[in-house]
Design an enzyme around this catalytic site. Structure first.
Site, PDB file in Angstrom:
ATOM      1  N   CYS A   2       0.977  -0.834  -0.251  1.00 36.30           N
ATOM      2  CA  CYS A   2       0.294  -0.425   0.001  1.00 36.30           C
ATOM      3  C   CYS A   2       1.080   1.657  -0.045  1.00 36.30           C
ATOM      4  O   CYS A   2       1.965   1.692   0.521  1.00 36.30           O
ATOM      5  CB  CYS A   2      -0.990  -0.180   1.464  1.00 36.30           C
ATOM      6  SG  CYS A   2      -1.693  -1.562   1.651  1.00 36.30           S
ATOM      7  N   ARG A  27       5.497   0.131  -5.657  1.00 36.84           N
ATOM      8  CA  ARG A  27       4.946  -0.800  -4.744  1.00 36.84           C
ATOM      9  C   ARG A  27       4.160  -2.074  -5.175  1.00 36.84           C
ATOM     10  O   ARG A  27       3.814  -2.714  -3.467  1.00 36.84           O
ATOM     11  CB  ARG A  27       4.249   0.259  -3.176  1.00 36.84           C
ATOM     12  CG  ARG A  27       5.955   1.374  -3.218  1.00 36.84           C
ATOM     13  CD  ARG A  27       5.415   2.201  -2.487  1.00 36.84           C
ATOM     14  NE  ARG A  27       4.744   1.741  -0.546  1.00 36.84           N
ATOM     15  CZ  ARG A  27       5.849   1.030   0.045  1.00 36.84           C
ATOM     16  NH1 ARG A  27       7.002   1.864   0.178  1.00 36.84           N
ATOM     17  NH2 ARG A  27       4.964   0.121   1.437  1.00 36.84           N
ATOM     18  N   TRP A  75      -3.100  -2.376  -1.547  1.00 38.40           N
ATOM     19  CA  TRP A  75      -2.150  -3.987  -1.732  1.00 38.40           C
ATOM     20  C   TRP A  75      -3.270  -5.052  -0.526  1.00 38.40           C
ATOM     21  O   TRP A  75      -2.971  -4.981   0.441  1.00 38.40           O
ATOM     22  CB  TRP A  75      -1.318  -4.127  -1.876  1.00 38.40           C
ATOM     23  CG  TRP A  75      -0.420  -5.467  -2.689  1.00 38.40           C
ATOM     24  CD1 TRP A  75      -0.279  -5.826  -3.665  1.00 38.40           C
ATOM     25  CD2 TRP A  75       0.009  -6.686  -1.637  1.00 38.40           C
ATOM     26  NE1 TRP A  75       0.493  -7.002  -3.930  1.00 38.40           N
ATOM     27  CE2 TRP A  75       0.653  -7.490  -2.343  1.00 38.40           C
ATOM     28  CE3 TRP A  75      -0.131  -6.881  -0.695  1.00 38.40           C
ATOM     29  CZ2 TRP A  75       1.135  -8.604  -2.185  1.00 38.40           C
ATOM     30  CZ3 TRP A  75       0.524  -8.034   0.112  1.00 38.40           C
ATOM     31  CH2 TRP A  75       1.439  -9.146  -1.480  1.00 38.40           C
ATOM     32  N   ASN A  99      -1.891   1.951   5.747  1.00 36.86           N
ATOM     33  CA  ASN A  99      -1.002   0.996   5.457  1.00 36.86           C
ATOM     34  C   ASN A  99      -0.724   0.428   6.889  1.00 36.86           C
ATOM     35  O   ASN A  99      -0.159   0.581   7.953  1.00 36.86           O
ATOM     36  CB  ASN A  99       0.178   1.627   5.739  1.00 36.86           C
ATOM     37  CG  ASN A  99       0.075   2.312   3.513  1.00 36.86           C
ATOM     38  OD1 ASN A  99      -0.935   1.940   3.255  1.00 36.86           O
ATOM     39  ND2 ASN A  99       1.446   2.980   2.787  1.00 36.86           N
ATOM     40  N   GLY A 100      -0.757  -1.295   6.821  1.00 37.43           N
ATOM     41  CA  GLY A 100      -0.381  -1.842   7.378  1.00 37.43           C
ATOM     42  C   GLY A 100      -1.109  -2.572   7.837  1.00 37.43           C
ATOM     43  O   GLY A 100      -2.598  -2.979   6.913  1.00 37.43           O
ATOM     44  N   GLU A 480      19.496 -16.132  -7.943  1.00 34.70           N
ATOM     45  CA  GLU A 480      18.679 -14.711  -8.091  1.00 34.70           C
ATOM     46  C   GLU A 480      19.004 -14.599  -9.753  1.00 34.70           C
ATOM     47  O   GLU A 480      17.384 -14.149 -10.425  1.00 34.70           O
ATOM     48  CB  GLU A 480      19.828 -13.637  -7.679  1.00 34.70           C
ATOM     49  CG  GLU A 480      19.921 -12.538  -8.249  1.00 34.70           C
ATOM     50  CD  GLU A 480      18.639 -11.907  -6.888  1.00 34.70           C
ATOM     51  OE1 GLU A 480      17.822 -12.400  -6.745  1.00 34.70           O
ATOM     52  OE2 GLU A 480      18.344 -10.665  -7.990  1.00 34.70           O
ATOM     53  N   LYS A 484      14.599 -14.155 -10.755  1.00 36.16           N
ATOM     54  CA  LYS A 484      14.216 -12.906 -11.503  1.00 36.16           C
ATOM     55  C   LYS A 484      13.257 -12.980 -12.707  1.00 36.16           C
ATOM     56  O   LYS A 484      12.205 -12.492 -12.968  1.00 36.16           O
ATOM     57  CB  LYS A 484      14.982 -12.382 -12.060  1.00 36.16           C
ATOM     58  CG  LYS A 484      16.283 -10.967 -12.154  1.00 36.16           C
ATOM     59  CD  LYS A 484      16.066 -10.121 -11.396  1.00 36.16           C
ATOM     60  CE  LYS A 484      14.850 -10.697 -10.329  1.00 36.16           C
ATOM     61  NZ  LYS A 484      15.467  -9.866  -8.411  1.00 36.16           N
ATOM     62  N   GLU A 487       9.510 -13.943 -11.569  1.00 35.92           N
ATOM     63  CA  GLU A 487       9.089 -13.578 -10.878  1.00 35.92           C
ATOM     64  C   GLU A 487       7.992 -12.028 -12.197  1.00 35.92           C
ATOM     65  O   GLU A 487       7.317 -11.661 -11.855  1.00 35.92           O
ATOM     66  CB  GLU A 487      10.004 -11.992 -10.989  1.00 35.92           C
ATOM     67  CG  GLU A 487      10.188 -12.019  -8.780  1.00 35.92           C
ATOM     68  CD  GLU A 487      11.038 -10.925  -8.235  1.00 35.92           C
ATOM     69  OE1 GLU A 487      12.498 -10.862  -8.652  1.00 35.92           O
ATOM     70  OE2 GLU A 487      10.605 -10.583  -7.579  1.00 35.92           O
ATOM     71  N   HIS A 503      20.955 -35.805  -7.724  1.00 34.77           N
ATOM     72  CA  HIS A 503      20.675 -35.862  -6.243  1.00 34.77           C
ATOM     73  C   HIS A 503      18.651 -35.932  -6.052  1.00 34.77           C
ATOM     74  O   HIS A 503      18.632 -36.422  -5.794  1.00 34.77           O
ATOM     75  CB  HIS A 503      20.899 -35.446  -5.059  1.00 34.77           C
ATOM     76  CG  HIS A 503      22.779 -36.335  -5.353  1.00 34.77           C
ATOM     77  ND1 HIS A 503      23.133 -36.795  -4.323  1.00 34.77           N
ATOM     78  CD2 HIS A 503      23.371 -34.955  -5.617  1.00 34.77           C
ATOM     79  CE1 HIS A 503      24.284 -36.908  -4.643  1.00 34.77           C
ATOM     80  NE2 HIS A 503      24.433 -36.288  -4.776  1.00 34.77           N
ATOM     81  N   LYS A 599       6.375  -4.137  -4.935  1.00 32.43           N
ATOM     82  CA  LYS A 599       7.903  -3.477  -4.221  1.00 32.43           C
ATOM     83  C   LYS A 599       8.171  -3.320  -2.805  1.00 32.43           C
ATOM     84  O   LYS A 599       9.799  -4.775  -2.835  1.00 32.43           O
ATOM     85  CB  LYS A 599       8.134  -2.540  -5.029  1.00 32.43           C
ATOM     86  CG  LYS A 599       9.687  -1.843  -4.643  1.00 32.43           C
ATOM     87  CD  LYS A 599      10.217  -2.505  -5.518  1.00 32.43           C
ATOM     88  CE  LYS A 599      11.801  -1.763  -5.739  1.00 32.43           C
ATOM     89  NZ  LYS A 599      12.739  -3.126  -6.397  1.00 32.43           N
TER      90      LYS A 599
HETATM   91  C1  AGP Z   1      13.099  -8.756  -5.908  1.00 35.33           C
HETATM   92  O1  AGP Z   1      12.967  -9.024  -7.071  1.00 35.33           O
HETATM   93  C2  AGP Z   1      11.773  -9.414  -5.384  1.00 35.33           C
HETATM   94  N1  AGP Z   1      10.874  -8.194  -5.568  1.00 35.33           N
HETATM   95  C3  AGP Z   1      11.499  -9.499  -3.776  1.00 35.33           C
HETATM   96  O2  AGP Z   1      12.164 -10.966  -3.797  1.00 35.33           O
HETATM   97  C4  AGP Z   1      13.134  -8.578  -2.670  1.00 35.33           C
HETATM   98  O3  AGP Z   1      14.397  -8.598  -2.762  1.00 35.33           O
HETATM   99  C5  AGP Z   1      12.366  -9.257  -1.245  1.00 35.33           C
HETATM  100  O4  AGP Z   1      11.027  -8.853  -1.145  1.00 35.33           O
HETATM  101  C6  AGP Z   1      13.445  -8.419  -0.022  1.00 35.33           C
HETATM  102  O5  AGP Z   1      12.915  -6.648  -0.322  1.00 35.33           O
HETATM  103  P1  AGP Z   1      14.070  -6.087   0.291  1.00 35.33           P
HETATM  104  O6  AGP Z   1      15.519  -6.467   0.491  1.00 35.33           O
HETATM  105  O7  AGP Z   1      13.214  -4.691   0.246  1.00 35.33           O
HETATM  106  O8  AGP Z   1      13.641  -6.220   1.573  1.00 35.33           O
END
Ligand code: AGP
Length: 604
Positions: A2, A27, A75, A99-100, A480, A484, A487, A503, A599
């Site tokens: 949010c 976000r 969100w 928010n929260g 990673e 990527k 996502e 394995h 985000k």
């Molecule tokens: C990264 O591509 C992601 N969207 C997600 O995994 C992110 O790294 C994770 O939510 C942690 O966020 P932060 O680094 O802001 O703590």
């Protein structure tokens, strides 16, 4: 996640609010809304989906006069992403955005319902507005009513409230969720849940602390309270310019951020990687005294960067290091030793699980260090020490430059500790610094590479899954790369240690299994090669990324850095980022705002 904005002034209120919400779009959200109070009348608009839907709904609403407003991008957490559940939430005469998560909302809601209050939404937020109105009816004083409301809330919140019974003020409260209030030279007042919403508008800002609350009005300015007492306003100049936060000619923020890595890494190392030593002005000389181990804790991409750097901490600084996923760590009843340095990594500095893990470590008496991209964020504020990654605003939900700068900071940190513990000679440290200085060059995207990956991407749009494989440091890079890809492409991808394929996962191998093999020259080349040969023998489709041509690969991306494992790491990182980007583009997905993702994950 949010986003919140608020405004008091005589600019076009609708424009100011929607513009602020646009800056928070990165976000992630699934509905949006605004409420504007002018001449004792409140008008409110909400829409599901993107902001353009809200703009469509408000196209005939032109509030060109002095007034105030609040806005929100939601969100969904409690209740579906519907218009009813979108903020602002209204009572009889007041509106609120939040928010929260209000953890005790169910009991508060039951109490209010028992007294005859009718709830319209399924959200936790709606209790706030009803509690306020109930308290106002009892106390006949809006400030006391707001204070009484805030005192009843448990959980995390950033709240803005407007009410017709006090039409000159916006009331605010902050606990656990970020909130910033600022003003410009005309004394217009702005609120935002991130400074991105205030850049170009407010000239000075106050980053609210947990437990802060108060009110603002054009006449009275900002009144800030904490535990019932007035608090001095700790105003800071708001730096940064809007243009640098825009796309700058690229198709997507993510693409711009991949290309920016070279520049931002120069900033990351500036003043830190000196000719023969690493220097961190942010750390005391005795920072490492009494420490005999490191625990790194983070989520997502930040976790992957921690996992990669644990290899460096153990290898270079000879310090025992373990890496924890924050959401697991919080509930595993971990044994916390005060001789352990607790390192949290976070781009946003607001990730709820990482923040809570940090609080656990702090409460257990551990020394804490944040590796973070956002100054003044919650994580930065409660850590003993902070090393900022200096990546600049990252808007693409899929993190790229944040990862690169996190790895860079931790590489330097491992050398800093090695200096302190004398586990490396001066010559060895100087050689590492030479390698560090070469990285901005290693991550430069050249047209030939981007074109090659663009062409390759069309062959990787189907299949039953991707395995990114690597060994050592390149295993976290494989994780990673897979993160990527999944996502933003919504294709199934896994990162795996190359030596572990036999394995189990090798059972999946056939021509429709895509293997992205990270084959650096400097780390276990022959071992990875034989792991890839095993997959090739089972007809898996192989894309090899390596400085060495690999004959059995179906596709090959030639990398050029072979002087140092870390240059190979950073160069291969860029290839995997571009591959994810181009596959996503071909599939027609929203690269910057992938479905279901946010985000900044400020709920657990
Ligand atoms: C990264 O591509 C992601 N969207 C997600 O995994 C992110 O790294 C994770 O939510 C942690 O966020 P932060 O680094 O802001 O703590």
């Amino acid at each position: 996640m949010c986003g919140i904005v608020g405004y008091i002034g005589d600019e076009d209120i609708k424009e100011v609010l929607v513009d602020g919400l646009r800056e928070l779009e990165y976000r992630g959200y699934d509905s949006a809304g605004i409420a504007v109070l002018q001449d004792n009348e409140i008008q409110s608009f909400k829409a599901v989906g993107k902001l353009k839907n809200l703009e469509e709904k408000t196209k005939n609403f032109n509030p060109h006069a002095f007034g105030m407003g609040i806005g929100h991008t939601r969100w969904a957490t409690h209740g579906k992403p519907t218009e009813i559940n979108a903020h602002p939430h209204l009572g009889e005469f007041s509106y609120v955005v939040h928010n929260g998560i209000i953890e005790n909302y169910q009991e508060l809601k039951k109490e209010l319902q028992a007294e005859g209050v009718r709830f319209l939404s399924q959200t936790d937020t709606e209790v706030i507005v009803h509690l306020f109105e109930k308290s106002y009816k009892a106390l006949n004083d809006p400030m006391q009513a707001f204070e009484a409301t805030v005192n009843k809330l448990e959980g995390a919140y950033a709240v803005l409230l407007m009410t017709k019974v006090d039409p000159d003020r916006i009331y605010f409260a902050k606990n656990g969720s970020p909130m910033i209030v600022g003003n410009n030279d005309k004394n217009d007042i702005f609120f935002g849940s991130s400074d991105a919403a205030l850049i170009g508008k407010a000239t000075e800002v106050i980053y609210l602390d947990d437990g802060d609350y108060g009110y603002t009005s054009a006449k009275e300015g900002i009144t800030l309270l904490h535990n019932g007492k007035e608090k001095t306003l700790n105003k800071k100049a708001l730096l940064g310019d809007k243009i640098s936060a825009q796309k700058g000619g690229f198709r997507f923020f993510m693409e711009k951020e991949i290309y920016e890595q070279s520049e931002v890494l120069v900033d990351t190392v500036m003043g830190r990687a000196l000719d023969t030593k690493i220097q961190f002005e942010e750390l005391d000389p005795n920072f490492f005294d009494g420490i005999d181990g490191i625990t790194i804790c983070a989520c997502g991409t930040s976790y992957n960067s921690g996992l990669a750097c644990a290899y460096l901490f153990e290898r270079q600084a000879k310090i025992r290091t373990n890496v924890e996923i924050a959401s697991e760590f919080r509930y595993k009843e971990p044994l916390l030793d005060p001789k352990t340095l607790f390192v949290v990594i976070s781009q946003s500095g607001e990730t709820a699980d990482t923040l809570e893990a940090l609080k656990m470590a702090r409460d257990a008496g551990l020394k804490t260090l944040a590796i973070c991209n956002v100054d003044n964020s919650s994580i930065v504020r409660i850590s003993d020490y902070t090393l900022l990654t200096r990546a600049g605003i990252e808007k693409g939900v899929a993190s790229t430059k944040a990862f690169a700068t996190q790895v860079m900071v931790m590489w330097m940190l491992s050398l800093y500790i090695a200096q302190h513990k004398k586990t490396m000679s001066e010559e060895e440290i100087s050689a590492e610094i030479q390698a560090i200085r070469h990285i901005p060059q290693a991550v430069k995207v050249n047209d030939k590479l981007h074109e090659k990956v663009k062409r390759l991407s069309k062959r990787y749009l189907h299949g039953h899954g991707f395995f990114f494989i690597g060994r050592d440091l390149f295993y976290p890079l494989a994780l990673e790369g897979a993160l990527k890809l999944k996502e933003i492409s919504y294709l199934h991808a896994e990162g795996y240690p190359a030596g572990e394929m036999k394995h189990g996962p090798i059972a999946l191998a056939d021509s429709e299994l895509f293997t992205i093999a990270l084959m650096p020259k400097n780390i276990h080349y022959d071992k990875v090669k034989s792991n890839v040969e095993e997959l090739s023998a089972r007809d898996a489709t192989i894309l090899a990324i390596s400085p060495e041509r690999f004959e059995l690969a179906d596709d090959y991306v030639h990398t050029y850095c072979s002087d140092h494992a870390m240059s190979e790491f950073f160069e291969m990182m860029v290839v995997t980022q571009l591959l994810a980007l181009e596959i996503s583009v071909r599939l027609g997905n929203d690269v910057d705002m992938p479905r279901n993702l946010a985000k900044s994950v400020t709920v657990e």
